[in-house]
Design an enzyme around this catalytic site. Structure first.
Site, PDB file in Angstrom:
ATOM      1  N   ASP A 212      -5.755   2.269  -3.915  1.00 21.38           N
ATOM      2  CA  ASP A 212      -7.229   2.435  -2.848  1.00 21.38           C
ATOM      3  C   ASP A 212      -7.200   3.662  -2.420  1.00 21.38           C
ATOM      4  O   ASP A 212      -8.194   3.497  -1.708  1.00 21.38           O
ATOM      5  CB  ASP A 212      -7.302   1.248  -2.111  1.00 21.38           C
ATOM      6  CG  ASP A 212      -6.023   1.483  -1.178  1.00 21.38           C
ATOM      7  OD1 ASP A 212      -5.734   1.087  -1.215  1.00 21.38           O
ATOM      8  OD2 ASP A 212      -6.252  -0.038  -0.610  1.00 21.38           O
TER       9      ASP A 212
ATOM     10  N   ASP B 166      -1.044   1.286  -4.109  1.00 15.01           N
ATOM     11  CA  ASP B 166      -2.345   0.070  -4.448  1.00 15.01           C
ATOM     12  C   ASP B 166      -3.458   0.425  -5.266  1.00 15.01           C
ATOM     13  O   ASP B 166      -4.445  -0.173  -5.535  1.00 15.01           O
ATOM     14  CB  ASP B 166      -2.107  -1.000  -3.892  1.00 15.01           C
ATOM     15  CG  ASP B 166      -2.546  -0.958  -2.703  1.00 15.01           C
ATOM     16  OD1 ASP B 166      -3.069   1.008  -1.995  1.00 15.01           O
ATOM     17  OD2 ASP B 166      -3.784  -1.305  -2.016  1.00 15.01           O
TER      18      ASP B 166
ATOM     19  N   ASP C 270      -1.997   6.318  -3.674  1.00 13.32           N
ATOM     20  CA  ASP C 270      -0.729   5.645  -2.795  1.00 13.32           C
ATOM     21  C   ASP C 270      -0.699   4.619  -3.554  1.00 13.32           C
ATOM     22  O   ASP C 270      -0.314   4.577  -5.288  1.00 13.32           O
ATOM     23  CB  ASP C 270      -1.216   4.886  -1.160  1.00 13.32           C
ATOM     24  CG  ASP C 270      -2.209   3.840  -1.479  1.00 13.32           C
ATOM     25  OD1 ASP C 270      -2.977   3.770  -2.545  1.00 13.32           O
ATOM     26  OD2 ASP C 270      -3.222   3.318  -0.878  1.00 13.32           O
TER      27      ASP C 270
ATOM     28  N   SER D 107       0.675  -1.510  -0.045  1.00  8.23           N
ATOM     29  CA  SER D 107      -0.135  -0.119  -0.246  1.00  8.23           C
ATOM     30  C   SER D 107       0.750   1.068   0.204  1.00  8.23           C
ATOM     31  O   SER D 107       1.434   1.307  -0.758  1.00  8.23           O
ATOM     32  CB  SER D 107      -1.611  -0.107   1.383  1.00  8.23           C
ATOM     33  OG  SER D 107      -1.993   1.287   1.050  1.00  8.23           O
TER      34      SER D 107
HETATM   35 MG    MG Z   1      -3.813   1.235  -0.204  1.00  4.68          MG
END
Ligand code: MG
Length: 438
Positions: free
Chosen positions: A233, A231, A229, A93
């Site tokens: 999400d 990844d 960020d 992340s």
């Molecule tokens: Mg993330």
């Protein structure tokens, strides 16, 4: 063995998170979750090695792997949901580049705590059979973009055609957000949107890491900027001056937008500010508070049929098919907000914010420290809640002291109606934590 933190398995690659571990988790997933697993990764240099080790584990246990390649976490979750199987995302992340991790999904949902215990129990016990299937899965990102676009009014966005700077941190959202926004009719200027694995900025979209992004938004005269960020999400918004709207302000704005479309429940966590509470109450919504972590938010949303759920870090869950935070959908919703209501700086200025302070204090033994903190905080009076760490609410302010689920730190948050009140609250909270981590 405690393998899982609040966001799956995460640590420094080669030290806490090794190929051997990924192999063992791959085997265990087949036994404990599902024998079909969609696998994706973010852009970290260690991603392919970790993925290959995990895949080897699944194959050894006789499972079937569907490899989606580089994809944002929400796209992987959607693929796991639509194929009714497990999902495994190789990501850490927002953690620094030397970290990596494995986040597991079961039919599109983040693996439950009970599921995690099942995986832990299956570690080392999985039968080695060999003879699994390793296939490529095409179109995962495209499927997700189509779903995100279906959640907004593309006609309204196209008409206004906002100019948007997209800073994907050279992470997984590089393969999604620029395309999603363009398809919605935005003029996209990409910054840090390649997948080489060389991170041009820190992966956490915070004020320090987004200095250059802000300057870039100003320099190209964009209507707003968005930053992800590693990844994809998480989504953080910058206004036309290149200034972050503020995590609490953007959460309050999005909760308000959701309630204007449909009255109902908004879910957020113990970390959320008074601004969010007031935005929800002013629009006749009902607020449900959960422990920190998107899994708890998603569960509460399901139970209450909520119209929106979000965490102050910039992770938002929209109701519908996908039950995980979706940075790509968030970017589209802010484009829609701009198209419908105008300058984001002006919308942000309508949200009343109170003096607030957040900090993290290094701590190697979080459990022991929290025991001390709970004992000391109980002497402060106020309304005490221990659903996650310790939150103490007073007449005009509150403090939250909780252990991070992903880092060796204790986090402190304080908010108060007045600066003086905040200073006093802050001093108390800091004194308690400093004594506890000594
Ligand atoms: Mg993330």
């Amino acid at each position: 063995m405690a393998l899982f933190g609040t966001s799956g398995i995460r640590g420094v690659f080669g030290r806490e998170v090794t190929g051997e571990l990924a192999l063992a988790v791959g085997r265990a997933v087949v036994r404990a979750v599902d024998d079909r697993v969609v696998v994706a990764r973010d852009t970290r240099a260690s991603g392919l090695a970790l993925e290959n080790a995990f895949v080897a584990g699944v194959l050894e246990a006789g499972g079937e792997v569907l490899r989606a390649g580089i994809a944002p976490t929400p796209a992987l979750a959607l693929a796991s949901k639509r194929r009714g199987c497990a999902g495994a995302m190789m990501t850490a992340s927002h953690n620094p580049p030397e970290y990596n991790g494995i986040k597991l999904f079961e039919r599109g949902n983040e693996l439950s705590a009970r599921g995690e215990r099942r995986v832990e129990r299956a570690m080392g016990k999985a039968r080695v059979t060999a003879g699994g299937v390793d296939e490529r899965l095409e179109g995962v990102v495209e499927e997700h973009i189509a779903l995100a676009l279906a959640g907004v009014d593309v006609g309204t966005i196209s008409e206004r055609a906002p100019k948007v700077v997209v800073d994907s941190a050279n992470g997984a959202a590089s393969v999604a957000t620029p395309y999603a926004l363009r398809r919605a009719g935005c003029k996209v200027v990409g910054l840090n949107c390649d997948v080489s694995g060389d991170f041009a900025r820190g992966l956490e979209p915070n004020e320090t890491n987004l200095q250059r992004t802000g300057a870039f938004v100003r320099a190209c005269g964009a209507d707003f900027g968005i930053a992800h960020d590693g990844d994809g999400d998480r989504c953080v918004i910058l206004d036309e001056r290149g200034k972050m709207l503020g995590l609490d302000v953007q959460l309050a704005l999005m909760a308000g937008k959701a309630l204007e479309k449909r009255k109902g429940v908004i879910v957020t966590t113990v970390e959320a500010s008074l601004a969010v509470r007031e935005a929800v109450e002013e629009r006749g919504g009902r607020l449900i508070i959960t422990p920190v972590g998107s899994r708890g938010v998603a569960e509460a949303m399901r139970r209450s049929a909520a119209v929106f759920g979000g965490e102050p870090c910039g992770e938002y869950i929209f109701p519908g098919e996908l039950t995980v935070p979706d940075g790509i959908a968030t970017a589209l919703h802010f484009a829609e907000m701009f198209a419908e209501a105008g300058k984001l700086s002006e919308l942000a200025s309508q949200i009343k914010v109170y003096p607030m302070r957040r900090a993290k204090i290094p701590c190697s033994n979080k459990e022991r420290a929290m025991a001390v903190i709970r004992r000391e905080a109980s002497r402060l009076g106020g309304r005490q809640s221990t659903i996650d760490g310790v939150r103490v609410d007073f007449e005009e302010g509150w403090m939250l002291i909780r252990p991070s689920g992903t880092e060796p730190v204790i986090r402190i948050t304080c908010e108060h109606h007045s600066e003086k009140g905040l200073r006093e609250l802050w001093a108390k909270a800091q004194a308690i934590v400093k004594r506890a981590v000594r």
